[in-house]
Design a protein around this motif. Structure first.
Motif, PDB file in Angstrom:
ATOM      1  N   GLN A   6     125.675 130.124 -24.230  1.00  0.00           N
ATOM      2  CA  GLN A   6     125.688 129.980 -23.223  1.00  0.00           C
ATOM      3  C   GLN A   6     125.110 128.821 -22.736  1.00  0.00           C
ATOM      4  OE1 GLN A   6     123.300 131.406 -25.810  1.00  0.00           O
ATOM      5  NE2 GLN A   6     121.829 131.183 -25.054  1.00  0.00           N
ATOM      6  N   LEU A   7     125.240 127.670 -23.574  1.00  0.00           N
ATOM      7  CA  LEU A   7     124.516 126.309 -23.199  1.00  0.00           C
ATOM      8  C   LEU A   7     125.952 125.572 -22.531  1.00  0.00           C
ATOM      9  CD1 LEU A   7     121.682 125.731 -25.723  1.00  0.00           C
ATOM     10  CD2 LEU A   7     121.219 126.124 -22.928  1.00  0.00           C
ATOM     11  N   PRO A   8     125.516 124.322 -21.814  1.00  0.00           N
ATOM     12  CA  PRO A   8     127.286 124.062 -21.031  1.00  0.00           C
ATOM     13  C   PRO A   8     127.579 123.178 -22.803  1.00  0.00           C
ATOM     14  CG  PRO A   8     125.529 123.243 -19.379  1.00  0.00           C
ATOM     15  CD  PRO A   8     124.202 124.108 -20.995  1.00  0.00           C
ATOM     16  N   PRO A   9     129.183 122.629 -22.551  1.00  0.00           N
ATOM     17  CA  PRO A   9     129.073 122.821 -23.766  1.00  0.00           C
ATOM     18  C   PRO A   9     129.917 121.167 -23.734  1.00  0.00           C
ATOM     19  CG  PRO A   9     131.289 123.055 -22.352  1.00  0.00           C
ATOM     20  CD  PRO A   9     130.031 123.566 -21.817  1.00  0.00           C
ATOM     21  N   GLU A  10     128.878 120.442 -22.621  1.00  0.00           N
ATOM     22  CA  GLU A  10     128.389 118.997 -22.576  1.00  0.00           C
ATOM     23  C   GLU A  10     127.704 118.806 -23.326  1.00  0.00           C
ATOM     24  OE1 GLU A  10     129.788 119.489 -18.507  1.00  0.00           O
ATOM     25  OE2 GLU A  10     129.338 120.656 -19.677  1.00  0.00           O
ATOM     26  N   ILE A  11     126.560 119.472 -24.336  1.00  0.00           N
ATOM     27  CA  ILE A  11     125.389 119.040 -24.566  1.00  0.00           C
ATOM     28  C   ILE A  11     126.017 119.086 -26.155  1.00  0.00           C
ATOM     29  CG2 ILE A  11     124.798 121.575 -25.948  1.00  0.00           C
ATOM     30  CD1 ILE A  11     122.577 118.652 -24.918  1.00  0.00           C
ATOM     31  N   ASP A  12     127.299 119.172 -26.520  1.00  0.00           N
ATOM     32  CA  ASP A  12     127.568 118.862 -27.937  1.00  0.00           C
ATOM     33  C   ASP A  12     127.708 117.237 -27.979  1.00  0.00           C
ATOM     34  OD1 ASP A  12     128.046 121.475 -28.427  1.00  0.00           O
ATOM     35  OD2 ASP A  12     129.555 121.965 -27.614  1.00  0.00           O
ATOM     36  N   ALA A  13     128.872 116.639 -27.212  1.00  0.00           N
ATOM     37  CA  ALA A  13     128.967 115.934 -26.874  1.00  0.00           C
ATOM     38  C   ALA A  13     127.552 114.399 -27.615  1.00  0.00           C
ATOM     39  CB  ALA A  13     130.017 115.196 -25.904  1.00  0.00           C
ATOM     40  N   ILE A  30     125.266 115.915 -28.798  1.00  0.00           N
ATOM     41  CA  ILE A  30     124.426 116.066 -30.324  1.00  0.00           C
ATOM     42  C   ILE A  30     125.625 114.505 -31.016  1.00  0.00           C
ATOM     43  CG2 ILE A  30     124.189 117.330 -31.908  1.00  0.00           C
ATOM     44  CD1 ILE A  30     122.088 117.094 -29.891  1.00  0.00           C
ATOM     45  N   ALA A  31     126.663 115.227 -30.802  1.00  0.00           N
ATOM     46  CA  ALA A  31     127.919 114.030 -31.942  1.00  0.00           C
ATOM     47  C   ALA A  31     127.463 112.735 -31.359  1.00  0.00           C
ATOM     48  CB  ALA A  31     129.290 115.119 -31.377  1.00  0.00           C
ATOM     49  N   ARG A  32     127.015 112.290 -30.397  1.00  0.00           N
ATOM     50  CA  ARG A  32     126.884 111.197 -30.029  1.00  0.00           C
ATOM     51  C   ARG A  32     125.820 109.991 -30.819  1.00  0.00           C
ATOM     52  NH1 ARG A  32     127.055 106.769 -25.156  1.00  0.00           N
ATOM     53  NH2 ARG A  32     126.925 104.768 -25.981  1.00  0.00           N
ATOM     54  N   ALA A  33     124.717 111.013 -30.452  1.00  0.00           N
ATOM     55  CA  ALA A  33     123.123 110.997 -31.456  1.00  0.00           C
ATOM     56  C   ALA A  33     123.449 111.333 -33.179  1.00  0.00           C
ATOM     57  CB  ALA A  33     122.219 111.978 -30.742  1.00  0.00           C
ATOM     58  N   LEU A  34     124.043 112.275 -33.516  1.00  0.00           N
ATOM     59  CA  LEU A  34     124.503 111.862 -35.019  1.00  0.00           C
ATOM     60  C   LEU A  34     125.704 111.502 -35.421  1.00  0.00           C
ATOM     61  CD1 LEU A  34     123.070 115.655 -36.237  1.00  0.00           C
ATOM     62  CD2 LEU A  34     122.523 113.565 -35.861  1.00  0.00           C
ATOM     63  N   ALA A  35     126.796 110.620 -35.278  1.00  0.00           N
ATOM     64  CA  ALA A  35     127.486 109.362 -35.408  1.00  0.00           C
ATOM     65  C   ALA A  35     127.606 108.651 -37.252  1.00  0.00           C
ATOM     66  CB  ALA A  35     128.079 108.881 -34.379  1.00  0.00           C
ATOM     67  N   LYS A  36     127.817 109.116 -37.387  1.00  0.00           N
ATOM     68  CA  LYS A  36     127.398 108.548 -39.192  1.00  0.00           C
ATOM     69  C   LYS A  36     127.425 106.928 -38.539  1.00  0.00           C
ATOM     70  CE  LYS A  36     128.801 112.368 -40.748  1.00  0.00           C
ATOM     71  NZ  LYS A  36     127.707 113.677 -40.698  1.00  0.00           N
ATOM     72  N   ASN A  37     129.103 106.692 -38.100  1.00  0.00           N
ATOM     73  CA  ASN A  37     127.934 105.081 -37.576  1.00  0.00           C
ATOM     74  C   ASN A  37     126.827 104.796 -36.548  1.00  0.00           C
ATOM     75  OD1 ASN A  37     128.671 102.442 -37.045  1.00  0.00           O
ATOM     76  ND2 ASN A  37     130.970 102.339 -37.575  1.00  0.00           N
ATOM     77  N   PRO A  38     126.585 103.994 -36.973  1.00  0.00           N
ATOM     78  CA  PRO A  38     125.387 103.718 -36.064  1.00  0.00           C
ATOM     79  C   PRO A  38     125.165 102.936 -34.703  1.00  0.00           C
ATOM     80  CG  PRO A  38     124.426 103.051 -38.241  1.00  0.00           C
ATOM     81  CD  PRO A  38     126.095 103.206 -38.393  1.00  0.00           C
ATOM     82  N   GLN A  39     126.663 102.335 -34.846  1.00  0.00           N
ATOM     83  CA  GLN A  39     127.153 101.940 -33.794  1.00  0.00           C
ATOM     84  C   GLN A  39     128.052 102.208 -32.504  1.00  0.00           C
ATOM     85  OE1 GLN A  39     130.208  98.484 -34.892  1.00  0.00           O
ATOM     86  NE2 GLN A  39     128.195  96.664 -35.541  1.00  0.00           N
ATOM     87  N   HIS A  40     128.388 104.136 -32.479  1.00  0.00           N
ATOM     88  CA  HIS A  40     128.671 104.808 -32.288  1.00  0.00           C
ATOM     89  C   HIS A  40     127.329 105.519 -31.818  1.00  0.00           C
ATOM     90  CE1 HIS A  40     132.777 104.704 -34.493  1.00  0.00           C
ATOM     91  NE2 HIS A  40     132.262 103.491 -33.539  1.00  0.00           N
ATOM     92  N   ALA A  80     120.825 111.558 -21.375  1.00  0.00           N
ATOM     93  CA  ALA A  80     122.126 112.151 -21.757  1.00  0.00           C
ATOM     94  C   ALA A  80     121.913 113.330 -21.548  1.00  0.00           C
ATOM     95  CB  ALA A  80     123.210 111.287 -22.968  1.00  0.00           C
ATOM     96  N   ALA A  81     120.472 114.065 -22.581  1.00  0.00           N
ATOM     97  CA  ALA A  81     121.005 115.151 -22.726  1.00  0.00           C
ATOM     98  C   ALA A  81     120.189 116.008 -21.763  1.00  0.00           C
ATOM     99  CB  ALA A  81     120.044 115.562 -23.967  1.00  0.00           C
ATOM    100  N   ALA A  82     119.463 115.552 -20.592  1.00  0.00           N
ATOM    101  CA  ALA A  82     119.562 116.159 -19.867  1.00  0.00           C
ATOM    102  C   ALA A  82     120.553 116.389 -18.743  1.00  0.00           C
ATOM    103  CB  ALA A  82     117.723 115.760 -18.799  1.00  0.00           C
ATOM    104  N   ARG A  83     121.252 115.381 -18.254  1.00  0.00           N
ATOM    105  CA  ARG A  83     122.182 115.670 -17.642  1.00  0.00           C
ATOM    106  C   ARG A  83     123.192 116.307 -18.081  1.00  0.00           C
ATOM    107  NH1 ARG A  83     123.570 109.273 -17.092  1.00  0.00           N
ATOM    108  NH2 ARG A  83     121.767 108.591 -15.373  1.00  0.00           N
ATOM    109  N   ALA A  84     123.817 116.326 -19.147  1.00  0.00           N
ATOM    110  CA  ALA A  84     124.701 117.525 -20.181  1.00  0.00           C
ATOM    111  C   ALA A  84     124.153 118.800 -19.338  1.00  0.00           C
ATOM    112  CB  ALA A  84     124.458 117.410 -21.804  1.00  0.00           C
ATOM    113  N   PRO A  97     132.582 110.748 -26.285  1.00  0.00           N
ATOM    114  CA  PRO A  97     132.433 111.184 -27.808  1.00  0.00           C
ATOM    115  C   PRO A  97     132.140 110.443 -28.149  1.00  0.00           C
ATOM    116  CG  PRO A  97     133.395 112.348 -26.659  1.00  0.00           C
ATOM    117  CD  PRO A  97     134.208 111.493 -25.865  1.00  0.00           C
ATOM    118  N   PRO A  98     131.487 109.826 -29.990  1.00  0.00           N
ATOM    119  CA  PRO A  98     131.631 108.607 -30.453  1.00  0.00           C
ATOM    120  C   PRO A  98     133.223 109.109 -31.816  1.00  0.00           C
ATOM    121  CG  PRO A  98     130.092 110.097 -31.451  1.00  0.00           C
ATOM    122  CD  PRO A  98     130.448 110.511 -30.104  1.00  0.00           C
ATOM    123  N   ALA A  99     133.561 107.584 -31.992  1.00  0.00           N
ATOM    124  CA  ALA A  99     134.707 107.797 -32.764  1.00  0.00           C
ATOM    125  C   ALA A  99     135.408 108.828 -33.978  1.00  0.00           C
ATOM    126  CB  ALA A  99     135.705 106.672 -32.793  1.00  0.00           C
TER     127      ALA A  99
END
Length: 604
Positions: A245-252, A254-264, A275-279, A331-333
């Motif tokens: 039920q939550l907006p799919p924007e929140i997935d992006a 979390i994906a960026r926050a948990l990117a394997k590469n710190p630069q992402h 970003a979470a608030a906007r999503a 979203p992170p590469a």
């Protein structure tokens, strides 16, 4: 040592035990002289004989005592009673996020979760500006207490800096066999024993947000080795898989926050929260009266945040350059999984972790506060990604004498009714490329100061900025502003940003450009600053955390013919009352670490 209610320890009267963690136990205790309760933390007796544990325990007090912020638990005192080490901390009645997660989504709504993460983010960002990492961000270490003066009615505070360390001392996951991070929230680089920076805390905060929204760890697995494997190799989980039920924007997000590469990942914890608030279409509180502005690592690492609504700065004379823009959030590469040949290394680490995993948080009944935004007033130089390098594009060399100093007054109101009225230093000259780069860099630095506080109501003023130096090959500029909350706080915060442009190629001179080896250069700056600070207003008791060899600590520098002029921000190397501190390190003292040929440019 176990203390009974009614007993006395180090003058404190014990009321009750609040809880215990891997490092020690926490008691509610009455202050011996003041009419207040304290959270009294004692090192567990089984660790008392360990020099390493004692050192870490003392470091918790030393580091946390330097942080003064409403979203960090305050340290009031420390000492030794017999052979027992203790720390007295501010006690705030409340709960922790782990308890809220356990209570379910009826108690922890998405809006409340994001507001709590936003508060914790401010505390973490403040510590990061001083070159300190938490390294164990998790729900149990985020405390929540009632706060009638906050829009949300409560305040989140980061607790337990017991494993916090300088950013330059963070190359290992374990020390003498002791796990120093909670695996469920640990960043991949932390699990692999690689060097870490503030982005490891951003990863952990992202993992915490995921758990707050879903009720589950990001990678729930049957054993710790499987959890480590997931952190290293599996894609970030989707919130909408658990809560469609939550907006799919929140997935992006979390994906960026948990990117394997710190630069992402996001560049700051607050960027993640915004970003979470906007999503989730959530309006964050705007009345953070005591919170100083975050000035940051924003231009020191790669980032692609979605910008908040921006006020339009008036263009400088004579021709209006384009407003600096920021790319939309992406979203992170995809990241490349670790090579199979590395598997034995991290599996061995995980196996060791299973055997010795002893980390626990400060007891959840402690509720308190301390500091947030390298840097609370670290600079925002326009430059500054690590990949920055002098441009190979040929630009006609403009004699320094052809540049003249000028200024422009920039004033306006932001969408949330904050105001700014600043005199910006500018230059004029026939070399349009140099003039444009310098002027836009100064304007971008001011824009960063405004954008960094988009969730607050403030005033930003400044009439003391200047074009500090025009040499044969270099132009330097200093942006000085005064930030104050609305309604006004007890003390305004002085904000600093610097701009250094090579007039031979119209490119910024960053620390990456200045030094042949930036890490070696930062170490040299730290050593030189230590010899100069005792003669300044900071005095012999200057804050050593403010000169740790991190890019954030030395981002505010300007060239002079005699040396590298370092501007330390308000509260960086001394108490707030001391204000800004400036030292100049002679170029000859840095000759062994400067990049070839750069000295003749910056000393012109």
């Amino acid at each position: 040592m176990t203390l009974e209610p009614g007993s006395t320890f180090a003058g404190y009267t014990i009321e009750r035990r609040l809880g215990s963690g891997g490092m020690g136990s926490v008691y509610l205790a009455r202050h011996p002289r003041l009419p207040r309760m304290e959270a009294l933390k004692l090192l567990n007796s089984e660790h008392s004989s360990s020099t390493m544990s004692r050192t870490r325990f003392e470091r918790e007090a030393d580091l946390a005592a330097r942080l003064h912020h409403p979203n960090i638990v305050a340290v009031h005192d420390r000492g030794v009673e017999g052979d027992q080490l203790w720390i007295a901390m501010q006690y705030i009645e409340g709960t922790d996020v782990a308890g809220l997660v356990a209570a379910g989504t009826n108690v922890l709504s998405p809006g409340r979760a994001v507001a709590i993460v936003h508060g914790a983010a401010k505390g973490l960002d403040h510590a990061h500006r001083f070159g300190m990492l938490h390294r164990d961000v998790k729900p149990a270490n985020i405390l929540v207490t009632a706060a009638p003066d906050e829009d949300s009615g409560e305040r989140a505070l980061i607790s337990d800096f017991g494993i916090a360390r300088s950013m330059e001392e963070t190359r290992q996951l374990t020390i003498a066999g002791e796990v120093i991070a909670t695996i469920a929230y640990a960043a991949p680089e932390q699990l692999q024993g690689h060097a870490v920076d503030h982005r490891a805390d951003i990863y952990a905060l992202g993992a915490t947000l995921y758990e707050m929204l879903t009720g589950f760890h990001p990678y729930p697995r049957k054993n710790m080795i499987a959890v480590v494997t997931a952190h290293l190799e599996e894609p970030p989980p989707r919130v909408t898989t658990v809560r469609p039920q939550l907006p799919p924007e929140i997935d992006a997000v979390i994906a960026r926050a948990l990117a394997k590469n710190p630069q992402h990942r996001y560049d700051s914890c607050r960027d993640l929260a915004i970003a979470a608030a906007r999503a989730l279409s959530i309006q964050l509180p705007t009345n953070n009266r005591a919170d100083p502005p975050p000035q940051t690592q924003r231009r020191m690492v790669h980032r692609q945040p979605t910008p908040p609504p921006r006020p339009t700065l008036p263009p400088p004379r004579p021709t209006p350059p384009p407003q600096p823009t920021r790319p939309p959030q992406q979203p992170p590469a995809p990241t490349t999984p670790p090579a199979k040949s590395r598997r034995p290394m991290w599996i061995a680490i995980a196996a060791a972790a299973v055997l010795v995993f002893i980390v626990g948080g400060v007891a959840f009944a402690m509720r308190s506060s301390s500091d947030s935004s390298t840097a609370a007033a670290t600079s925002t130089t326009r430059a500054a990604t690590k990949s920055s390098a002098p441009s190979t594009t040929t630009v006609a060399v403009e004699p320094a004498a052809a540049f003249t100093k000028t200024s422009i007054q920039v004033k306006g109101t932001t969408p949330n009714n904050s105001t700014y009225d600043v005199d910006l230093p500018q230059i004029e000259g026939a070399n349009a490329a140099v003039t444009k780069e310098f002027n836009e860099s100064i304007r971008a630095a001011l824009q960063d100061q405004i954008d960094s506080n988009a969730d607050q109501v403030f005033t930003l003023t400044g009439a003391d900025s200047e074009v500090s130096h025009i040499g044969e090959h270099v132009v330097g500029g200093l942006l000085l502003t005064s930030w104050n909350a609305v309604p006004p706080g007890a003390h305004p915060s002085a904000l600093v940003a610097t701009v250094v442009i090579d007039t031979d190629n119209a490119q910024p001179i960053t620390l990456d450009v200045l030094f042949a080896d930036k890490a070696a250069g930062l170490r040299k700056l730290s050593t030189e600053a230590a010899t100069l600070l005792p003669t300044t207003d900071a005095g012999a008791d200057y804050f050593t955390g403010g000169i740790e060899p991190t890019e954030a600590n030395f981002a505010n520098w300007l060239p002079t013919p005699s040396g590298m002029e370092i501007h330390f921000t308000d509260g960086q190397v001394g108490p707030h009352a001391v204000g800004l501190i400036v030292v100049t390190i002679p170029w000859e003292n840095l000759s062994d670490v400067l990049a070839p040929g750069i000295e003749q440019v910056v000393s012109s």
